[in-house]
Design a protein around this motif. Sequence first.
Motif, PDB file in Angstrom:
ATOM      1  N   ASP A 165      -2.714  -0.044  -6.068  1.00 17.32           N
ATOM      2  CA  ASP A 165      -3.788  -0.752  -5.351  1.00 17.32           C
ATOM      3  C   ASP A 165      -3.879  -0.393  -3.874  1.00 17.32           C
ATOM      4  OD1 ASP A 165      -4.374  -2.127  -7.722  1.00 17.32           O
ATOM      5  OD2 ASP A 165      -2.971  -3.737  -7.237  1.00 17.32           O
ATOM      6  N   VAL A 166      -3.119   0.627  -3.429  1.00 20.47           N
ATOM      7  CA  VAL A 166      -3.130   0.983  -2.007  1.00 20.47           C
ATOM      8  C   VAL A 166      -3.477   2.447  -1.780  1.00 20.47           C
ATOM      9  CG1 VAL A 166      -1.738   1.120   0.096  1.00 20.47           C
ATOM     10  CG2 VAL A 166      -1.467  -0.825  -1.433  1.00 20.47           C
ATOM     11  N   MET A 167      -2.938   3.354  -2.614  1.00 19.85           N
ATOM     12  CA  MET A 167      -3.092   4.790  -2.369  1.00 19.85           C
ATOM     13  C   MET A 167      -3.567   5.516  -3.618  1.00 19.85           C
ATOM     14  SD  MET A 167       0.313   5.591  -0.094  1.00 19.85           S
ATOM     15  CE  MET A 167       0.680   4.661   1.382  1.00 19.85           C
ATOM     16  N   LEU A 168      -4.240   6.646  -3.381  1.00 18.74           N
ATOM     17  CA  LEU A 168      -4.650   7.576  -4.433  1.00 18.74           C
ATOM     18  C   LEU A 168      -4.047   8.938  -4.132  1.00 18.74           C
ATOM     19  CD1 LEU A 168      -8.448   6.676  -4.799  1.00 18.74           C
ATOM     20  CD2 LEU A 168      -6.591   6.013  -6.336  1.00 18.74           C
ATOM     21  N   ILE A 169      -3.553   9.643  -5.158  1.00 18.32           N
ATOM     22  CA  ILE A 169      -2.896  10.940  -4.963  1.00 18.32           C
ATOM     23  C   ILE A 169      -3.889  12.059  -5.228  1.00 18.32           C
ATOM     24  CG2 ILE A 169      -0.981  12.408  -5.663  1.00 18.32           C
ATOM     25  CD1 ILE A 169       0.446   9.933  -6.683  1.00 18.32           C
ATOM     26  N   ASP A 170      -4.001  12.957  -4.271  1.00 21.12           N
ATOM     27  CA  ASP A 170      -4.739  14.207  -4.453  1.00 21.12           C
ATOM     28  C   ASP A 170      -3.695  15.298  -4.687  1.00 21.12           C
ATOM     29  OD1 ASP A 170      -6.280  16.476  -4.376  1.00 21.12           O
ATOM     30  OD2 ASP A 170      -7.422  15.889  -2.604  1.00 21.12           O
ATOM     31  N   GLY A 217      -3.774  18.263  -5.303  1.00 22.74           N
ATOM     32  CA  GLY A 217      -4.025  19.599  -4.765  1.00 22.74           C
ATOM     33  C   GLY A 217      -3.774  19.704  -3.275  1.00 22.74           C
ATOM     34  N   LYS A 218      -3.278  18.638  -2.650  1.00 24.43           N
ATOM     35  CA  LYS A 218      -3.075  18.647  -1.201  1.00 24.43           C
ATOM     36  C   LYS A 218      -1.658  18.250  -0.839  1.00 24.43           C
ATOM     37  CE  LYS A 218      -7.795  17.581   0.330  1.00 24.43           C
ATOM     38  NZ  LYS A 218      -8.631  16.635   1.120  1.00 24.43           N
ATOM     39  N   GLU A 219      -1.269  18.650   0.368  1.00 20.19           N
ATOM     40  CA  GLU A 219      -0.049  18.170   1.015  1.00 20.19           C
ATOM     41  C   GLU A 219      -0.407  17.781   2.447  1.00 20.19           C
ATOM     42  OE1 GLU A 219       3.084  21.008   0.853  1.00 20.19           O
ATOM     43  OE2 GLU A 219       3.449  20.752  -1.298  1.00 20.19           O
ATOM     44  N   TYR A 220       0.208  16.737   2.931  1.00 22.85           N
ATOM     45  CA  TYR A 220      -0.057  16.228   4.278  1.00 22.85           C
ATOM     46  C   TYR A 220      -1.555  15.958   4.478  1.00 22.85           C
ATOM     47  CZ  TYR A 220       4.605  18.162   4.803  1.00 22.85           C
ATOM     48  OH  TYR A 220       5.930  18.470   4.621  1.00 22.85           O
ATOM     49  N   ALA A 221      -2.103  15.161   3.577  1.00 26.31           N
ATOM     50  CA  ALA A 221      -3.511  14.782   3.680  1.00 26.31           C
ATOM     51  C   ALA A 221      -3.741  13.759   4.794  1.00 26.31           C
ATOM     52  CB  ALA A 221      -4.001  14.199   2.347  1.00 26.31           C
ATOM     53  N   ILE A 263       2.205   5.608   7.013  1.00 25.77           N
ATOM     54  CA  ILE A 263       1.721   6.893   6.490  1.00 25.77           C
ATOM     55  C   ILE A 263       0.284   7.048   6.972  1.00 25.77           C
ATOM     56  CG2 ILE A 263       1.065   8.184   4.421  1.00 25.77           C
ATOM     57  CD1 ILE A 263       3.383   6.963   2.961  1.00 25.77           C
ATOM     58  N   GLY A 264       0.029   8.082   7.768  1.00 21.06           N
ATOM     59  CA  GLY A 264      -1.294   8.221   8.374  1.00 21.06           C
ATOM     60  C   GLY A 264      -1.538   7.062   9.327  1.00 21.06           C
ATOM     61  N   ASP A 265      -2.638   6.349   9.140  1.00 23.29           N
ATOM     62  CA  ASP A 265      -2.908   5.152   9.947  1.00 23.29           C
ATOM     63  C   ASP A 265      -2.641   3.874   9.149  1.00 23.29           C
ATOM     64  OD1 ASP A 265      -4.958   5.175   8.139  1.00 23.29           O
ATOM     65  OD2 ASP A 265      -6.579   5.132   9.599  1.00 23.29           O
ATOM     66  N   HIS A 266      -1.971   4.034   8.017  1.00 20.27           N
ATOM     67  CA  HIS A 266      -1.677   2.892   7.144  1.00 20.27           C
ATOM     68  C   HIS A 266      -0.263   2.386   7.384  1.00 20.27           C
ATOM     69  CE1 HIS A 266      -1.572   0.337   3.595  1.00 20.27           C
ATOM     70  NE2 HIS A 266      -0.433   0.914   3.253  1.00 20.27           N
ATOM     71  N   VAL A 277      -6.036   4.661   0.437  1.00 23.49           N
ATOM     72  CA  VAL A 277      -5.649   5.827   1.232  1.00 23.49           C
ATOM     73  C   VAL A 277      -5.423   7.014   0.310  1.00 23.49           C
ATOM     74  CG1 VAL A 277      -3.947   6.749   2.844  1.00 23.49           C
ATOM     75  CG2 VAL A 277      -4.590   4.319   2.949  1.00 23.49           C
ATOM     76  N   ILE A 278      -6.016   8.151   0.663  1.00 18.73           N
ATOM     77  CA  ILE A 278      -5.829   9.373  -0.121  1.00 18.73           C
ATOM     78  C   ILE A 278      -4.633  10.131   0.450  1.00 18.73           C
ATOM     79  CG2 ILE A 278      -6.860  11.563  -0.824  1.00 18.73           C
ATOM     80  CD1 ILE A 278      -9.579  10.240  -0.615  1.00 18.73           C
ATOM     81  N   VAL A 279      -3.629  10.369  -0.381  1.00 20.25           N
ATOM     82  CA  VAL A 279      -2.414  11.062   0.044  1.00 20.25           C
ATOM     83  C   VAL A 279      -2.218  12.311  -0.811  1.00 20.25           C
ATOM     84  CG1 VAL A 279      -1.282   8.984   0.897  1.00 20.25           C
ATOM     85  CG2 VAL A 279      -1.002   9.624  -1.494  1.00 20.25           C
ATOM     86  N   GLY A 280      -1.497  13.273  -0.256  1.00 16.61           N
ATOM     87  CA  GLY A 280      -1.153  14.465  -1.005  1.00 16.61           C
ATOM     88  C   GLY A 280       0.186  14.298  -1.708  1.00 16.61           C
ATOM     89  N   GLU A 281       0.685  15.388  -2.259  1.00 18.65           N
ATOM     90  CA  GLU A 281       1.975  15.325  -2.969  1.00 18.65           C
ATOM     91  C   GLU A 281       3.130  15.112  -2.002  1.00 18.65           C
ATOM     92  OE1 GLU A 281       1.688  17.767  -7.084  1.00 18.65           O
ATOM     93  OE2 GLU A 281       1.916  18.999  -5.296  1.00 18.65           O
ATOM     94  N   VAL A 282       2.948  15.532  -0.746  1.00 18.27           N
ATOM     95  CA  VAL A 282       3.974  15.345   0.279  1.00 18.27           C
ATOM     96  C   VAL A 282       3.285  14.796   1.529  1.00 18.27           C
ATOM     97  CG1 VAL A 282       5.757  16.439   1.679  1.00 18.27           C
ATOM     98  CG2 VAL A 282       5.343  17.241  -0.648  1.00 18.27           C
ATOM     99  N   GLU A 283       3.886  13.785   2.158  1.00 22.44           N
ATOM    100  CA  GLU A 283       3.328  13.193   3.362  1.00 22.44           C
ATOM    101  C   GLU A 283       4.437  12.905   4.361  1.00 22.44           C
ATOM    102  OE1 GLU A 283       0.266  12.817   4.212  1.00 22.44           O
ATOM    103  OE2 GLU A 283      -0.674  13.309   2.292  1.00 22.44           O
TER     104      GLU A 283
END
Length: 265
Positions: free
Chosen positions: A239-244, A246-250, A209-212, A118-124
């Motif tokens: 092994d579950v999430m990747l941080i982008d 440059g984004k928030e609320y991805a 978080i999201g659909d996870h 799952v791709i997440v931003g700095e804040v979710e």
Amino acid sequence: MAFKRFRAGLPKLPVTALAGLLLLTGCSADRYFMVPKTDLNELGASVKSQRATLVTMENNASVRHQQVIEQNRAATDTILNAIATRVEKPECPPIPAQTACPAKDTSKGRADRLKGKVIVGEVENFYLAGPGLIYKARIDSGAETSSIDARNITRFERDGSNWVRFDVPVPGTEEFITLEKEISRRVRVIQASAEEAERRVVVELQFTIGDHQQVAEFTLADRTNLTYEVLIGRNILRDVMLIDVGKEYATELPESLRNGNGDGS
């Protein structure tokens, strides 16, 4: 006179020899010119049997010939009927009208993925199952264990196991909800602003978080002076999430969860 001369010219033979010669001549004639009557009857019966066999073979051949003729006639009729039948030219089905792509269904939530993570931003937005509260969570790969804001932390024993009772804040209000969880373990946490390590209680919480959806360990800590009520650490990211960065609320929570506690923005 002539017979007498012929007889006079023959050699004189005894009477017995002459009689024997006559008997031999008669036996030879019977052998070559006379056929027994029984043999003639058997020959006649054989001829009749062969004649009957020939008649039967002729009848069978006639029947088979007639059958072949009928089969050929039926095949010919089938071919003629097929030729006479008019086959309509096939037509292509009409092209269906193009419809616009349906709007993306957000009722199940949204979360982009890369190689299954799952791709997440700095804040979710973080949904805490149980009380059904939505917090703003900071994604921090520098923290080993995730943490959640908890007040009035009280340890107690239940059925021989160590439990903890604590209060979590209701976002946007001054209210709290009390939760009770079994203690998973305890950890020592060293903060930059503190000189000594702090021992914290760790419990398992279910969140979205999201659909996870996932169940993970969280330390209980008073985060009154911090911006975010929840901190997501490496124990969840691994092994579950990747941080982008440059984004928030991805990600986006399901609509049913957002309606249960504010708009989730």
